[in-house]
Write an enzyme that holds these catalytic residues in place. Sequence first.
Site, PDB file in Angstrom:
ATOM      1  N   ARG A 128      11.477  -1.347  10.862  1.00  0.00           N
ATOM      2  CA  ARG A 128      10.401  -0.938  11.757  1.00  0.00           C
ATOM      3  C   ARG A 128      10.264  -1.917  12.915  1.00  0.00           C
ATOM      4  O   ARG A 128      10.438  -3.109  12.735  1.00  0.00           O
ATOM      5  CB  ARG A 128       9.065  -0.863  10.980  1.00  0.00           C
ATOM      6  CG  ARG A 128       8.846   0.480  10.349  1.00  0.00           C
ATOM      7  CD  ARG A 128       7.666   0.552   9.421  1.00  0.00           C
ATOM      8  NE  ARG A 128       6.436  -0.096   9.883  1.00  0.00           N
ATOM      9  CZ  ARG A 128       5.288  -0.074   9.199  1.00  0.00           C
ATOM     10  NH1 ARG A 128       5.231   0.561   8.040  1.00  0.00           N
ATOM     11  NH2 ARG A 128       4.228  -0.682   9.646  1.00  0.00           N
ATOM     12  N   LYS A 151       0.834  -1.216   0.000  1.00  0.00           N
ATOM     13  CA  LYS A 151       0.000   0.000   0.000  1.00  0.00           C
ATOM     14  C   LYS A 151       0.865   1.262   0.000  1.00  0.00           C
ATOM     15  O   LYS A 151       0.651   2.176  -0.784  1.00  0.00           O
ATOM     16  CB  LYS A 151      -0.924   0.037   1.233  1.00  0.00           C
ATOM     17  CG  LYS A 151      -1.884  -1.133   1.332  1.00  0.00           C
ATOM     18  CD  LYS A 151      -2.792  -1.011   2.545  1.00  0.00           C
ATOM     19  CE  LYS A 151      -2.067  -0.954   3.868  1.00  0.00           C
ATOM     20  NZ  LYS A 151      -1.317  -2.177   4.227  1.00  0.00           N
ATOM     21  N   ARG A 194      11.855  -5.526   4.636  1.00  0.00           N
ATOM     22  CA  ARG A 194      11.616  -4.078   4.449  1.00  0.00           C
ATOM     23  C   ARG A 194      12.596  -3.240   5.286  1.00  0.00           C
ATOM     24  O   ARG A 194      12.888  -3.534   6.425  1.00  0.00           O
ATOM     25  CB  ARG A 194      10.192  -3.728   4.861  1.00  0.00           C
ATOM     26  CG  ARG A 194       9.975  -2.210   4.886  1.00  0.00           C
ATOM     27  CD  ARG A 194       8.545  -1.824   4.927  1.00  0.00           C
ATOM     28  NE  ARG A 194       7.851  -2.301   6.108  1.00  0.00           N
ATOM     29  CZ  ARG A 194       6.554  -2.173   6.292  1.00  0.00           C
ATOM     30  NH1 ARG A 194       5.808  -1.596   5.372  1.00  0.00           N
ATOM     31  NH2 ARG A 194       5.975  -2.638   7.383  1.00  0.00           N
ATOM     32  N   ARG A 222      -0.132  -8.668  13.453  1.00  0.00           N
ATOM     33  CA  ARG A 222      -0.751  -7.665  12.563  1.00  0.00           C
ATOM     34  C   ARG A 222      -1.635  -8.336  11.513  1.00  0.00           C
ATOM     35  O   ARG A 222      -2.688  -7.826  11.169  1.00  0.00           O
ATOM     36  CB  ARG A 222       0.340  -6.827  11.886  1.00  0.00           C
ATOM     37  CG  ARG A 222       0.990  -5.840  12.850  1.00  0.00           C
ATOM     38  CD  ARG A 222       2.319  -5.348  12.323  1.00  0.00           C
ATOM     39  NE  ARG A 222       2.213  -4.609  11.089  1.00  0.00           N
ATOM     40  CZ  ARG A 222       3.194  -4.490  10.206  1.00  0.00           C
ATOM     41  NH1 ARG A 222       4.358  -5.074  10.433  1.00  0.00           N
ATOM     42  NH2 ARG A 222       3.027  -3.789   9.115  1.00  0.00           N
ATOM     43  N   ARG A 250      -9.501   1.515   8.648  1.00  0.00           N
ATOM     44  CA  ARG A 250      -8.983   0.216   9.063  1.00  0.00           C
ATOM     45  C   ARG A 250      -9.998  -0.572   9.885  1.00  0.00           C
ATOM     46  O   ARG A 250      -9.738  -1.710  10.238  1.00  0.00           O
ATOM     47  CB  ARG A 250      -7.772   0.517   9.936  1.00  0.00           C
ATOM     48  CG  ARG A 250      -6.798  -0.579  10.072  1.00  0.00           C
ATOM     49  CD  ARG A 250      -5.594  -0.239   9.322  1.00  0.00           C
ATOM     50  NE  ARG A 250      -4.392  -0.802   9.838  1.00  0.00           N
ATOM     51  CZ  ARG A 250      -3.220  -0.378   9.417  1.00  0.00           C
ATOM     52  NH1 ARG A 250      -3.140   0.617   8.574  1.00  0.00           N
ATOM     53  NH2 ARG A 250      -2.142  -0.943   9.863  1.00  0.00           N
TER      54      ARG A 250
HETATM   55  P1  AP5 Z   1       4.925  -1.522   1.798  1.00  0.00           P
HETATM   56  O1  AP5 Z   1       4.578  -0.699   0.615  1.00  0.00           O
HETATM   57  O2  AP5 Z   1       5.694  -0.880   2.905  1.00  0.00           O
HETATM   58  O3  AP5 Z   1       3.612  -2.284   2.354  1.00  0.00           O
HETATM   59  P2  AP5 Z   1       2.354  -1.721   3.145  1.00  0.00           P
HETATM   60  O4  AP5 Z   1       1.149  -2.414   2.609  1.00  0.00           O
HETATM   61  O5  AP5 Z   1       2.328  -0.220   3.159  1.00  0.00           O
HETATM   62  O6  AP5 Z   1       2.693  -2.308   4.570  1.00  0.00           O
HETATM   63  P3  AP5 Z   1       2.650  -1.648   6.016  1.00  0.00           P
HETATM   64  O7  AP5 Z   1       3.291  -2.652   6.932  1.00  0.00           O
HETATM   65  O8  AP5 Z   1       3.222  -0.260   6.043  1.00  0.00           O
HETATM   66  O9  AP5 Z   1       1.140  -1.606   6.269  1.00  0.00           O
HETATM   67  P4  AP5 Z   1       0.482  -1.556   7.601  1.00  0.00           P
HETATM   68  O10 AP5 Z   1      -0.916  -1.309   7.161  1.00  0.00           O
HETATM   69  O11 AP5 Z   1       0.679  -2.692   8.518  1.00  0.00           O
HETATM   70  O12 AP5 Z   1       1.260  -0.381   8.380  1.00  0.00           O
HETATM   71  P5  AP5 Z   1       0.872   1.090   8.746  1.00  0.00           P
HETATM   72  O13 AP5 Z   1       2.091   1.901   8.713  1.00  0.00           O
HETATM   73  O14 AP5 Z   1      -0.338   1.552   7.995  1.00  0.00           O
HETATM   74  O15 AP5 Z   1       5.727  -2.802   1.251  1.00  0.00           O
HETATM   75  C1  AP5 Z   1       6.255  -3.779   2.142  1.00  0.00           C
HETATM   76  C2  AP5 Z   1       7.649  -4.231   1.627  1.00  0.00           C
HETATM   77  O16 AP5 Z   1       7.475  -4.887   0.362  1.00  0.00           O
HETATM   78  C3  AP5 Z   1       8.631  -3.073   1.365  1.00  0.00           C
HETATM   79  O17 AP5 Z   1       9.917  -3.505   1.715  1.00  0.00           O
HETATM   80  C4  AP5 Z   1       8.558  -2.846  -0.169  1.00  0.00           C
HETATM   81  O18 AP5 Z   1       9.770  -2.341  -0.694  1.00  0.00           O
HETATM   82  C5  AP5 Z   1       8.246  -4.248  -0.658  1.00  0.00           C
HETATM   83  N1  AP5 Z   1       7.399  -4.254  -1.867  1.00  0.00           N
HETATM   84  C6  AP5 Z   1       6.301  -3.482  -2.097  1.00  0.00           C
HETATM   85  N2  AP5 Z   1       5.761  -3.795  -3.289  1.00  0.00           N
HETATM   86  C7  AP5 Z   1       6.527  -4.812  -3.808  1.00  0.00           C
HETATM   87  C8  AP5 Z   1       6.446  -5.597  -4.999  1.00  0.00           C
HETATM   88  N3  AP5 Z   1       5.463  -5.422  -5.906  1.00  0.00           N
HETATM   89  N4  AP5 Z   1       7.378  -6.571  -5.179  1.00  0.00           N
HETATM   90  C9  AP5 Z   1       8.360  -6.782  -4.259  1.00  0.00           C
HETATM   91  N5  AP5 Z   1       8.483  -6.067  -3.111  1.00  0.00           N
HETATM   92  C10 AP5 Z   1       7.571  -5.099  -2.876  1.00  0.00           C
HETATM   93  O19 AP5 Z   1       0.373   0.907  10.257  1.00  0.00           O
HETATM   94  C11 AP5 Z   1       1.288   0.595  11.309  1.00  0.00           C
HETATM   95  C12 AP5 Z   1       0.540   0.579  12.635  1.00  0.00           C
HETATM   96  O20 AP5 Z   1      -0.040   1.883  12.894  1.00  0.00           O
HETATM   97  C13 AP5 Z   1      -0.665  -0.382  12.712  1.00  0.00           C
HETATM   98  O21 AP5 Z   1      -0.280  -1.695  13.042  1.00  0.00           O
HETATM   99  C14 AP5 Z   1      -1.531   0.294  13.789  1.00  0.00           C
HETATM  100  O22 AP5 Z   1      -1.037   0.043  15.083  1.00  0.00           O
HETATM  101  C15 AP5 Z   1      -1.333   1.788  13.486  1.00  0.00           C
HETATM  102  N6  AP5 Z   1      -2.330   2.320  12.542  1.00  0.00           N
HETATM  103  C16 AP5 Z   1      -2.084   2.878  11.311  1.00  0.00           C
HETATM  104  N7  AP5 Z   1      -3.222   3.258  10.732  1.00  0.00           N
HETATM  105  C17 AP5 Z   1      -4.219   2.944  11.595  1.00  0.00           C
HETATM  106  C18 AP5 Z   1      -5.634   3.070  11.539  1.00  0.00           C
HETATM  107  N8  AP5 Z   1      -6.258   3.613  10.474  1.00  0.00           N
HETATM  108  N9  AP5 Z   1      -6.354   2.620  12.600  1.00  0.00           N
HETATM  109  C19 AP5 Z   1      -5.752   2.095  13.698  1.00  0.00           C
HETATM  110  N10 AP5 Z   1      -4.410   1.934  13.807  1.00  0.00           N
HETATM  111  C20 AP5 Z   1      -3.651   2.345  12.756  1.00  0.00           C
END
Ligand code: AP5
Length: 216
Positions: A162, A15, A129, A173, A90
Site C-alpha cells: 500500500r 483490525k 504487509r 498515520r 475514526r
Molecule cells: P492489518 O490487519 O492489515 O492491520 P489494520 O489494523 O487493518 O491496519 P490498516 O493499516 O489497514 O489500518 P488503518 O486503520 O490505517 O487503514 P485503513 O485502510 O482503515 O494487519 C497489518 C499487517 O500485520 C498485515 O501484514 C497482517 O498480515 C499482519 N498481522 C495482522 N495480525 C497479525 C498478528 N497477530 N501477528 C503477526 N502479523 C499480523 O485506512 C487507510 C486510510 O483511509 C486512512 O489513513 C484514512 O486516510 C482513510 N480512512 C479510512 N477510514 C477512514 C475514516 N473512518 N475516517 C477518515 N478517513 C478514513
Amino acid sequence: MSKHLIFLGAPGVGKGTQAQRLAQFLRLPHVSTGDMLRASVQSGSDIGRRAAAVMDSGALVSDQIIMDIVAERLFHEDAAKGVIFDGFPRTVNQARALDTLMQDSGSVISAVLHIDLDDEVIVERLSGRRVCSQCGAIYHERYHPPVTSGVCDVCHAALVQREDDQPEVIRRRLAVYESETAPLVAYYHDRPAYRLIDGDGGADAVFARIVEAVRE
Ligand code: AP5
C-alpha cells in the site's frame, strides 16, 4: 434488531485481518471504510479523486465523505442483520453520527473491540504487509506469507504494497491516530459493549481472544 460491531485500534494492529475472520465466523458483512475508499480511488470516482491524496499522506478523509459512504452501505440488504465496521468510526464526530444512525434505525452497537499493540510491533507489521490488488486479502512477508511469493492464495492476482505503508507515512498515520482516533477509547470505554483485546501474538491467538470477547 440489527447488531453492529466496531473494530477500534491504531493502524496495523490487525483490525482488517481480524475483521475478515470475524465476518466469516459471524456471517456478517465486513465494512472497511479504508477498503471502500481504495475501491473509489481505483474506480476514479469523484470521491476517489478527492480521497486519494489525503490517504497517501496519512491524514483522514473528511467526516462528511465517510458518513455518506457508510450510510449508503448500511442501506444494502446484506447489512440488515448488522455489519462489522473496520476503521470506522475514526473521529468523535463520526462516532456521534453513528450513534444517531443506530438510534434512527433501531439498531445497537453490540461490541466495540479495541485492539491494543505496541508501536514498534505495529511498524514491523505495516512494513511487511502486502495486500491483494484484486480481492484485498491481507498478507505479511514474514508472519503470513502467500504460498507463491507475490501471488494471492485466494484469487491469484498480484500482491502489492500500500502507498501509505511507507515509513514516513506510517509515522504520520500513528500521529493522526493519537490525535483524532484515540479519543474514541474514552468515548466508548464506559459502555457495556467495550472490550479491550491484546493484539500481541499470532493471528489465531488474537482471534481466539476476540471470539471469547464477543461471546461474553
Ligand atoms: P492489518 O490487519 O492489515 O492491520 P489494520 O489494523 O487493518 O491496519 P490498516 O493499516 O489497514 O489500518 P488503518 O486503520 O490505517 O487503514 P485503513 O485502510 O482503515 O494487519 C497489518 C499487517 O500485520 C498485515 O501484514 C497482517 O498480515 C499482519 N498481522 C495482522 N495480525 C497479525 C498478528 N497477530 N501477528 C503477526 N502479523 C499480523 O485506512 C487507510 C486510510 O483511509 C486512512 O489513513 C484514512 O486516510 C482513510 N480512512 C479510512 N477510514 C477512514 C475514516 N473512518 N475516517 C477518515 N478517513 C478514513
